[in-house]
Design an enzyme around this catalytic site. Structure first.
Site, PDB file in Angstrom:
ATOM      1  N   VAL A 157     -13.504  12.404   1.512  1.00 28.12           N
ATOM      2  CA  VAL A 157     -13.099  11.689   2.729  1.00 28.12           C
ATOM      3  C   VAL A 157     -12.355  12.646   3.669  1.00 28.12           C
ATOM      4  O   VAL A 157     -11.553  13.470   3.223  1.00 28.12           O
ATOM      5  CB  VAL A 157     -12.190  10.484   2.375  1.00 28.12           C
ATOM      6  CG1 VAL A 157     -12.026   9.562   3.571  1.00 28.12           C
ATOM      7  CG2 VAL A 157     -12.740   9.701   1.186  1.00 28.12           C
ATOM      8  N   THR A 185      -9.711  13.611   5.436  1.00 31.28           N
ATOM      9  CA  THR A 185      -8.273  13.336   5.568  1.00 31.28           C
ATOM     10  C   THR A 185      -7.517  14.674   5.487  1.00 31.28           C
ATOM     11  O   THR A 185      -8.103  15.697   5.112  1.00 31.28           O
ATOM     12  CB  THR A 185      -7.785  12.437   4.409  1.00 31.28           C
ATOM     13  OG1 THR A 185      -7.866  13.205   3.202  1.00 31.28           O
ATOM     14  CG2 THR A 185      -8.586  11.162   4.268  1.00 31.28           C
ATOM     15  N   LYS A 226      -5.800  11.721 -12.436  1.00 32.16           N
ATOM     16  CA  LYS A 226      -6.816  10.720 -12.066  1.00 32.16           C
ATOM     17  C   LYS A 226      -7.521  10.176 -13.313  1.00 32.16           C
ATOM     18  O   LYS A 226      -7.880   8.997 -13.368  1.00 32.16           O
ATOM     19  CB  LYS A 226      -7.824  11.320 -11.082  1.00 32.16           C
ATOM     20  CG  LYS A 226      -7.205  11.687  -9.725  1.00 32.16           C
ATOM     21  CD  LYS A 226      -6.600  10.480  -9.016  1.00 32.16           C
ATOM     22  CE  LYS A 226      -6.094  10.806  -7.626  1.00 32.16           C
ATOM     23  NZ  LYS A 226      -5.460   9.672  -6.948  1.00 32.16           N
ATOM     24  N   ASN A 263      -2.357   4.127  -3.591  1.00 25.61           N
ATOM     25  CA  ASN A 263      -3.197   5.086  -2.872  1.00 25.61           C
ATOM     26  C   ASN A 263      -2.556   6.469  -2.744  1.00 25.61           C
ATOM     27  O   ASN A 263      -3.255   7.472  -2.725  1.00 25.61           O
ATOM     28  CB  ASN A 263      -3.500   4.508  -1.482  1.00 25.61           C
ATOM     29  CG  ASN A 263      -3.982   5.565  -0.521  1.00 25.61           C
ATOM     30  OD1 ASN A 263      -5.123   6.011  -0.574  1.00 25.61           O
ATOM     31  ND2 ASN A 263      -3.079   6.009   0.373  1.00 25.61           N
ATOM     32  N   TYR A 310      -4.362  17.474 -11.010  1.00 28.87           N
ATOM     33  CA  TYR A 310      -5.048  16.405 -10.267  1.00 28.87           C
ATOM     34  C   TYR A 310      -6.059  15.680 -11.164  1.00 28.87           C
ATOM     35  O   TYR A 310      -6.071  14.443 -11.239  1.00 28.87           O
ATOM     36  CB  TYR A 310      -5.733  17.015  -9.042  1.00 28.87           C
ATOM     37  CG  TYR A 310      -6.307  15.993  -8.086  1.00 28.87           C
ATOM     38  CD1 TYR A 310      -5.470  15.141  -7.372  1.00 28.87           C
ATOM     39  CD2 TYR A 310      -7.680  15.871  -7.892  1.00 28.87           C
ATOM     40  CE1 TYR A 310      -5.984  14.199  -6.484  1.00 28.87           C
ATOM     41  CE2 TYR A 310      -8.204  14.940  -7.004  1.00 28.87           C
ATOM     42  CZ  TYR A 310      -7.359  14.106  -6.306  1.00 28.87           C
ATOM     43  OH  TYR A 310      -7.855  13.166  -5.431  1.00 28.87           O
ATOM     44  N   ILE A 338       0.849  -1.204   0.000  1.00 29.84           N
ATOM     45  CA  ILE A 338       0.000   0.000   0.000  1.00 29.84           C
ATOM     46  C   ILE A 338       0.881   1.250   0.000  1.00 29.84           C
ATOM     47  O   ILE A 338       1.736   1.418   0.880  1.00 29.84           O
ATOM     48  CB  ILE A 338      -0.940   0.027   1.228  1.00 29.84           C
ATOM     49  CG1 ILE A 338      -1.813  -1.225   1.255  1.00 29.84           C
ATOM     50  CG2 ILE A 338      -1.805   1.293   1.212  1.00 29.84           C
ATOM     51  CD1 ILE A 338      -2.783  -1.300   2.443  1.00 29.84           C
TER      52      ILE A 338
HETATM   53  N1  LIG Z   1      -9.618  12.675   0.720  1.00 25.81           N
HETATM   54  C1  LIG Z   1     -10.451  12.738  -0.298  1.00 25.81           C
HETATM   55  O1  LIG Z   1     -11.520  13.364  -0.217  1.00 25.81           O
HETATM   56  C2  LIG Z   1     -10.129  12.028  -1.575  1.00 25.81           C
HETATM   57  C3  LIG Z   1     -11.097  12.048  -2.591  1.00 25.81           C
HETATM   58  C4  LIG Z   1     -10.827  11.380  -3.788  1.00 25.81           C
HETATM   59  C5  LIG Z   1      -9.635  10.712  -3.951  1.00 25.81           C
HETATM   60  N2  LIG Z   1      -8.716  10.718  -2.955  1.00 25.81           N
HETATM   61  C6  LIG Z   1      -7.457   9.998  -3.192  1.00 25.81           C
HETATM   62  O2  LIG Z   1      -7.178   9.133  -2.097  1.00 25.81           O
HETATM   63  C7  LIG Z   1      -5.775   8.941  -1.986  1.00 25.81           C
HETATM   64  C8  LIG Z   1      -5.328   9.152  -0.540  1.00 25.81           C
HETATM   65  O3  LIG Z   1      -5.607  10.502  -0.204  1.00 25.81           O
HETATM   66  P1  LIG Z   1      -5.837  10.999   1.296  1.00 25.81           P
HETATM   67  O4  LIG Z   1      -7.043  11.844   1.267  1.00 25.81           O
HETATM   68  O5  LIG Z   1      -5.727   9.866   2.232  1.00 25.81           O
HETATM   69  O6  LIG Z   1      -4.581  11.984   1.403  1.00 25.81           O
HETATM   70  P2  LIG Z   1      -3.499  12.257   2.554  1.00 25.81           P
HETATM   71  O7  LIG Z   1      -4.065  12.042   3.901  1.00 25.81           O
HETATM   72  O8  LIG Z   1      -2.930  13.589   2.194  1.00 25.81           O
HETATM   73  O9  LIG Z   1      -2.404  11.124   2.294  1.00 25.81           O
HETATM   74  C9  LIG Z   1      -1.600  11.121   1.161  1.00 25.81           C
HETATM   75  C10 LIG Z   1      -0.586   9.997   1.282  1.00 25.81           C
HETATM   76  O10 LIG Z   1       0.227  10.029   0.094  1.00 25.81           O
HETATM   77  C11 LIG Z   1       1.587   9.955   0.472  1.00 25.81           C
HETATM   78  N3  LIG Z   1       2.467  10.689  -0.448  1.00 25.81           N
HETATM   79  C12 LIG Z   1       2.318  11.940  -0.914  1.00 25.81           C
HETATM   80  N4  LIG Z   1       3.386  12.302  -1.644  1.00 25.81           N
HETATM   81  C13 LIG Z   1       4.237  11.238  -1.632  1.00 25.81           C
HETATM   82  C14 LIG Z   1       5.518  11.001  -2.179  1.00 25.81           C
HETATM   83  N5  LIG Z   1       6.171  11.929  -2.882  1.00 25.81           N
HETATM   84  N6  LIG Z   1       6.088   9.789  -1.967  1.00 25.81           N
HETATM   85  C15 LIG Z   1       5.467   8.835  -1.230  1.00 25.81           C
HETATM   86  N7  LIG Z   1       4.246   9.011  -0.684  1.00 25.81           N
HETATM   87  C16 LIG Z   1       3.643  10.197  -0.870  1.00 25.81           C
HETATM   88  C17 LIG Z   1       1.654  10.627   1.845  1.00 25.81           C
HETATM   89  O11 LIG Z   1       2.772  10.112   2.576  1.00 25.81           O
HETATM   90  P3  LIG Z   1       4.078  10.962   2.955  1.00 25.81           P
HETATM   91  O12 LIG Z   1       3.700  12.410   3.006  1.00 25.81           O
HETATM   92  O13 LIG Z   1       4.483  10.385   4.280  1.00 25.81           O
HETATM   93  O14 LIG Z   1       5.057  10.636   1.882  1.00 25.81           O
HETATM   94  C18 LIG Z   1       0.347  10.165   2.479  1.00 25.81           C
HETATM   95  O15 LIG Z   1       0.520   8.937   3.141  1.00 25.81           O
HETATM   96  C19 LIG Z   1      -5.131   9.908  -2.975  1.00 25.81           C
HETATM   97  O16 LIG Z   1      -4.774   9.215  -4.152  1.00 25.81           O
HETATM   98  C20 LIG Z   1      -6.240  10.890  -3.268  1.00 25.81           C
HETATM   99  O17 LIG Z   1      -6.113  11.500  -4.541  1.00 25.81           O
HETATM  100  C21 LIG Z   1      -8.927  11.355  -1.777  1.00 25.81           C
END
Ligand SMILES: NC(=O)c1ccc[n+]([C@@H]2O[C@H](COP(=O)([O-])OP(=O)(O)OC[C@H]3O[C@@H](n4cnc5c(N)ncnc54)[C@H](OP(=O)(O)O)[C@@H]3O)[C@@H](O)[C@H]2O)c1
Length: 249
Positions: free
Chosen positions: A188, A190, A157, A86, A153, A8
């Protein structure tokens, strides 16, 4: 006793952290990838949790990353291997000509090139393995709807959705195919959403929608999203190449 293995990305935060916890709760072995580690997962089960500190911008190192994960899995013990792409970033936000130099490239690298490379290395490593195999690409409604200020973005996607559909066709021709799907999780609660709500409305005119959703407590919880994604994976009924909207489940 056979084992379910999960790889993951984005394990340190949000949806990835919740997915990791779900895997460990269900006795799976977890390979988590991000720049920061996740202390909660270490505390939960350090034996079945393997952390790889990795910056997904460094795509040229992805092959050796997957190679070292493969080395830790014995084919005889493997019941299933699942890769969940993810990790993601939403920035840069705003008109493309105002973006800081290089940020658009970073977005497309982390959100699209890295998952595509991870998937490619996954296929190369495991195509001939007979265990159950799956790749879940975390996508977004932004992959099908253009938003002003989210060019990178939305493009990334949309690209991951098309990548999903193309490689699924390739896999269908394999003797032991991997099932590949993309999942849009909805909105979500986050750190990514926090960042969206703190954006300047001039850069992102749809910001107010996300502020309102939070105000009215209408964001999904990462734990619920993780449970639904796990159900999809374990249910085993997904058509190869499916693009799934969790809000419709
Ligand atoms: N939240 C929403 O509403 C939502 C809606 C639609 C889709 N999504 C998608 O869901 C997924 C997870 O998003 P989230 O909302 O959980 O975001 P989040 O809380 O900001 O988490 C993002 C994760 O991506 C990792 N990441 C970012 N840049 C990175 C890099 N350069 N190398 C390695 N890891 C990296 C971060 O880890 P580190 O910073 O520790 O590296 C973190 O664990 C994403 O693909 C997002 O586009 C989210």
């Amino acid at each position: 006793m056979k084992t379910n293995y999960y790889i993951i990305t984005g394990i340190s935060s949000g949806i990835g952290a919740a997915l990791g916890k779900e895997v460990l709760k269900n006795n799976g072995v977890l390979f988590g990838i991000s720049r920061r580690n996740n202390p909660e997962l270490i505390a939960f089960n350090s034996k079945r949790y393997n952390f790889f500190e990795f910056n997904l911008k460094e795509v040229n190192k992805i092959e050796s990353l997957i190679h070292s994960i493969k080395e830790s899995i014995s084919p005889e013990k493997c019941s299933s291997i699942v890769l969940i792409n993810n990790a993601g970033i939403v920035e840069p936000i705003g008109p493309v000509w105002e973006n800081e130099s290089g940020m658009l490239k970073d977005n497309l690298t982390i959100n699209l090139v890295a998952p595509a490379m991870l998937s490619t290395c996954f296929f190369k490593s495991f195509n001939l393995w007979q265990c159950r195999k799956m790749i879940v690409n975390i996508s977004s409604g932004a992959g099908s709807h253009p938003y002003q200020g989210w060019a990178g973005y939305c493009t990334s996607k949309s690209g991951i959705n098309m990548f999903t559909k193309c490689v699924a066709l390739e896999q269908n021709d394999q003797p032991y195919p991997t099932v590949v799907c993309a999942v849009s999780p909805g909105v979500v609660d986050t750190p990514m959403q926090k960042q969206v709500r703190s954006t300047d409305a001039i850069k992102f005119p749809r910001k107010s929608r996300f502020v309102e959703l939070k105000k009215h407590n209408l964001l999904s919880k990462p734990e619920d999203v993780a449970r639904k994604i796990t159900q999809i994976i374990e249910g085993g009924k997904i058509q190869n190449g499916a693009i799934i909207d969790l809000r419709e489940m």
